[in-house]
Design an enzyme around this catalytic site. Structure first.
Site, PDB file in Angstrom:
ATOM      1  CB  THR A 179     -41.704  -3.480  51.933  1.00 25.82           C
ATOM      2  OG1 THR A 179     -42.050  -5.100  52.207  1.00 25.82           O
ATOM      3  CG2 THR A 179     -42.843  -2.732  52.410  1.00 25.82           C
ATOM      4  CE1 TYR A 181     -56.323  -6.290  58.965  1.00 25.72           C
ATOM      5  CE2 TYR A 181     -57.527  -7.885  58.149  1.00 25.72           C
ATOM      6  CZ  TYR A 181     -57.964  -6.821  58.327  1.00 25.72           C
ATOM      7  OH  TYR A 181     -59.564  -6.925  58.957  1.00 25.72           O
ATOM      8  NE  ARG A 184     -43.213  -1.725  55.444  1.00 22.96           N
ATOM      9  CZ  ARG A 184     -43.634  -0.105  55.177  1.00 22.96           C
ATOM     10  NH1 ARG A 184     -44.899  -0.881  54.610  1.00 22.96           N
ATOM     11  NH2 ARG A 184     -43.180   0.830  54.372  1.00 22.96           N
ATOM     12  CE  LYS A 238     -35.463  -6.367  54.793  1.00 24.91           C
ATOM     13  NZ  LYS A 238     -36.756  -6.515  53.547  1.00 24.91           N
ATOM     14  CB  ILE A 257     -32.531  -6.796  52.267  1.00 23.65           C
ATOM     15  CG1 ILE A 257     -31.887  -8.088  52.323  1.00 23.65           C
ATOM     16  CG2 ILE A 257     -33.188  -6.668  50.608  1.00 23.65           C
ATOM     17  CD1 ILE A 257     -32.719  -8.987  52.078  1.00 23.65           C
ATOM     18  CE1 TYR A 308     -38.550  -8.248  55.914  1.00 25.41           C
ATOM     19  CE2 TYR A 308     -39.919  -7.592  54.481  1.00 25.41           C
ATOM     20  CZ  TYR A 308     -39.130  -7.382  54.883  1.00 25.41           C
ATOM     21  OH  TYR A 308     -39.095  -5.823  54.905  1.00 25.41           O
TER      22      TYR A 308
END
Length: 292
Positions: A44, A107, A138, A161, A203, A133
């Site tokens: 990202t 989304y 987000r 993550k 991370i 992840y």
């Protein structure tokens, strides 16, 4: 396999918007010299959403080339179409990377079963270790610990993550996934606490501009020297928080240019350069962290 301070690396661009591969090489050298434990290329923070597939693959391959075996490179390969994530995995399987980092589909809001089948398909597409992840802030989907536990039983799925910032999940994930499953924080502000509670590392966005401090902090933590690690963490805390004053990587790219780590701080639309009202806030955070 994956632990300590891993950078979610920015992707530098030239003034014309093309990828700056000379700048990328300088960033890799900066992290090798600072003691960073790993690099995530084109996650990202590396603006994966606005790179073409060709650029994405080339940036990963060049990062591996520049690293030259001195630091492990993890490729960001997330997509909200399973077939696209599988394609990335196949394209990069023989590139010399240490692992894939694959964000939950964004989304389209899959169910937990959809998430399980998505990652199962990716894991079966290559032999490269896969890091799950989860960043619901987000993606609008939250992968539940029970789903992570199911996935942890599959070959190649070795780590998570977790960017939820929910520290209570660490013990849950550890219990459900076992001691060998790697847990990495994706939230700089709580990253050290994450490790104190049994996580393996972070991370990090902050690592882009405070690489040695972040490496030192997590190396101290791995030795149980939490008081010394916490002193560094508190000095960086304003930075951890204010690098997200606008959508990442907007602030960290501005800061990296300010520090001379990259020549141009430009981003690709729809992301824009850090606003004038936010610039003094990030500059003050750099000063508070004693890196500017």
């Amino acid at each position: 396999m994956f632990s300590g301070s891993i950078v979610a690396l920015i992707t530098p661009f030239k003034a014309d918007g093309e990828v700056d591969f000379d700048g990328l090489q300088k960033l890799v050298e900066y992290h090798v010299e600072a003691g960073t434990d790993g690099i995530v290329a084109v996650g990202t923070t590396g603006e994966s959403a606005t790179l073409t597939i060709e650029e994405h693959v080339k940036v990963v391959n060049k990062t591996v080339e520049f690293a030259d075996g001195r630091i492990p490179v993890i490729a960001g390969t997330g997509a909200n179409a399973t077939h696209e994530a599988v394609t990335f995995s196949k394209l990069l399987a023989d590139s010399g990377i240490a692992g894939f980092l694959s964000v939950t589909p964004y989304y389209n809001k899959p169910t937990q079963e959809g998430l399980f089948l998505h990652y199962k398909a990716i894991a079966e597409a290559s032999d490269v270790p896969l890091i799950l992840y989860n960043v619901p802030g987000r993606t609008a989907v939250d992968m539940q610990p029970e789903t992570v536990a199911r996935l942890s039983k599959l070959d190649n799925i070795v780590a998570l993550k977790d960017a939820t910032g929910d520290l209570e999940r660490i013990a849950i994930h550890r219990e459900l996934c076992g001691e060998d499953f790697i847990l990495l924080s994706g939230d700089d502000a709580t990253g050290l606490d994450f490790v104190k509670l049994g996580g393996n590392g972070v991370i990090s966005v902050t690592n882009n501009i405070a690489a040695k401090d972040m490496a030192d902090m997590f190396h101290l933590a791995s030795e149980g020297k939490y008081e010394e690690a916490e002193a560094i963490n508190q000095r960086l805390m304003t930075l951890h928080k204010n690098l997200f004053i606008e959508a990442s990587p907007i602030p960290v790219k501005w800061a990296a240019q300010k520090l001379g780590l990259i020549e141009e701080g430009g981003l690709r639309l729809p992301l824009t350069t850090l606003s004038e009202k936010s610039q003094p806030i990030v500059e003050q955070a750099l000063t508070d962290a004693h890196i500017y």
